[in-house]
Design a protein around this motif. Sequence first.
Motif, PDB file in Angstrom:
ATOM      1  N   GLU A   9       0.836  -1.192   0.000  1.00 22.46           N
ATOM      2  CA  GLU A   9       0.000   0.000   0.000  1.00 22.46           C
ATOM      3  C   GLU A   9       0.877   1.250   0.000  1.00 22.46           C
ATOM      4  O   GLU A   9       1.906   1.302   0.668  1.00 22.46           O
ATOM      5  CB  GLU A   9      -0.896  -0.014   1.240  1.00 22.46           C
ATOM      6  CG  GLU A   9      -1.998   1.004   1.198  1.00 22.46           C
ATOM      7  CD  GLU A   9      -2.956   0.876   2.376  1.00 22.46           C
ATOM      8  OE1 GLU A   9      -3.850   1.714   2.464  1.00 22.46           O
ATOM      9  OE2 GLU A   9      -2.800  -0.050   3.193  1.00 22.46           O
ATOM     10  N   GLU A  10       0.464   2.251  -0.782  1.00 24.28           N
ATOM     11  CA  GLU A  10       1.216   3.496  -0.891  1.00 24.28           C
ATOM     12  C   GLU A  10       1.305   4.205   0.459  1.00 24.28           C
ATOM     13  O   GLU A  10       0.368   4.200   1.236  1.00 24.28           O
ATOM     14  CB  GLU A  10       0.540   4.416  -1.900  1.00 24.28           C
ATOM     15  CG  GLU A  10       1.255   5.743  -2.085  1.00 24.28           C
ATOM     16  CD  GLU A  10       0.549   6.635  -3.093  1.00 24.28           C
ATOM     17  OE1 GLU A  10       1.246   7.458  -3.693  1.00 24.28           O
ATOM     18  OE2 GLU A  10      -0.673   6.494  -3.272  1.00 24.28           O
ATOM     19  N   LEU A  11       2.443   4.828   0.702  1.00 23.74           N
ATOM     20  CA  LEU A  11       2.666   5.623   1.900  1.00 23.74           C
ATOM     21  C   LEU A  11       2.712   7.093   1.498  1.00 23.74           C
ATOM     22  O   LEU A  11       3.450   7.461   0.583  1.00 23.74           O
ATOM     23  CB  LEU A  11       3.990   5.216   2.551  1.00 23.74           C
ATOM     24  CG  LEU A  11       4.422   5.995   3.786  1.00 23.74           C
ATOM     25  CD1 LEU A  11       3.420   5.822   4.922  1.00 23.74           C
ATOM     26  CD2 LEU A  11       5.793   5.511   4.227  1.00 23.74           C
ATOM     27  N   LEU A  12       1.912   7.927   2.153  1.00 26.99           N
ATOM     28  CA  LEU A  12       1.906   9.370   1.898  1.00 26.99           C
ATOM     29  C   LEU A  12       2.639  10.086   3.012  1.00 26.99           C
ATOM     30  O   LEU A  12       2.332   9.876   4.190  1.00 26.99           O
ATOM     31  CB  LEU A  12       0.472   9.904   1.860  1.00 26.99           C
ATOM     32  CG  LEU A  12      -0.385   9.561   0.672  1.00 26.99           C
ATOM     33  CD1 LEU A  12      -1.833   9.950   0.935  1.00 26.99           C
ATOM     34  CD2 LEU A  12       0.125  10.284  -0.558  1.00 26.99           C
ATOM     35  N   LEU A  13       3.598  10.923   2.660  1.00 26.81           N
ATOM     36  CA  LEU A  13       4.297  11.788   3.615  1.00 26.81           C
ATOM     37  C   LEU A  13       3.942  13.216   3.244  1.00 26.81           C
ATOM     38  O   LEU A  13       4.242  13.659   2.135  1.00 26.81           O
ATOM     39  CB  LEU A  13       5.808  11.572   3.539  1.00 26.81           C
ATOM     40  CG  LEU A  13       6.306  10.187   3.938  1.00 26.81           C
ATOM     41  CD1 LEU A  13       7.790  10.041   3.596  1.00 26.81           C
ATOM     42  CD2 LEU A  13       6.075   9.936   5.416  1.00 26.81           C
ATOM     43  N   LEU A  14       3.290  13.934   4.163  1.00 23.18           N
ATOM     44  CA  LEU A  14       2.752  15.257   3.851  1.00 23.18           C
ATOM     45  C   LEU A  14       3.352  16.325   4.757  1.00 23.18           C
ATOM     46  O   LEU A  14       3.378  16.151   5.982  1.00 23.18           O
ATOM     47  CB  LEU A  14       1.229  15.237   4.027  1.00 23.18           C
ATOM     48  CG  LEU A  14       0.517  14.152   3.230  1.00 23.18           C
ATOM     49  CD1 LEU A  14      -0.167  13.173   4.159  1.00 23.18           C
ATOM     50  CD2 LEU A  14      -0.481  14.753   2.292  1.00 23.18           C
ATOM     51  N   ASP A  15       3.808  17.411   4.159  1.00 31.35           N
ATOM     52  CA  ASP A  15       4.306  18.560   4.926  1.00 31.35           C
ATOM     53  C   ASP A  15       3.088  19.372   5.365  1.00 31.35           C
ATOM     54  O   ASP A  15       2.444  20.047   4.565  1.00 31.35           O
ATOM     55  CB  ASP A  15       5.241  19.404   4.067  1.00 31.35           C
ATOM     56  CG  ASP A  15       5.906  20.520   4.852  1.00 31.35           C
ATOM     57  OD1 ASP A  15       5.215  21.180   5.666  1.00 31.35           O
ATOM     58  OD2 ASP A  15       7.109  20.750   4.650  1.00 31.35           O
ATOM     59  N   GLY A  16       2.768  19.298   6.643  1.00 33.12           N
ATOM     60  CA  GLY A  16       1.542  19.871   7.163  1.00 33.12           C
ATOM     61  C   GLY A  16       1.386  21.370   6.968  1.00 33.12           C
ATOM     62  O   GLY A  16       0.335  21.842   6.524  1.00 33.12           O
TER      63      GLY A  16
END
Length: 181
Positions: A9-16
């Motif tokens: 499953e894809e992992l999302l890393l987001l700069d808040g």
Amino acid sequence: APVVDAEKEELLLLDGYNLCGAWEPARSLFLAGSLEAARSALLLELDFFFGGRAVVVFDAGMKAKGEEEVRGQELPAELLAALTDRGGVGARGRTRGRGRGVGLGGGSDGSGCGSGGGGNALSVVFAHDADEFIDRAVAGLFRGTSGGGLPPPVTVVTSDGLSTGVCRGYGASVVASEAFM
């Protein structure tokens, strides 16, 4: 470019804070100096759509470099391994948020997450520098795994030019915050 395991499953890393500046409902709060309200609005929206495979990282300058606090859901296992075993951010200073925290509201642990669309809480990280945390996480994920397996597909959402280059260089997909929201 490095190969990923498309079965994972894809992992999302987001700069808040980049996302707070790019998404109008949070932007007006953010620009008015109401960081807690901006974070809360953003996290509720993201949790509804993405849940447990998304990690939202906020700058928390009061944290020492290499120290971070995780709230909401625990970090996905492969990300935790990348941060501790492969030259990423060390385990030093890693704490698990409890109680009221810094005013994110909503979740039972004070993270503002936990009641999203699928019932999956986001992972929320407060790091000294969000860009550096994301860069190190991506580097750790793509440097290889202990068992020789491939990393999951990784998408980074940021408006930072340097992070964009670093993350793409390792093999992650990168989407600008403005395009994501």
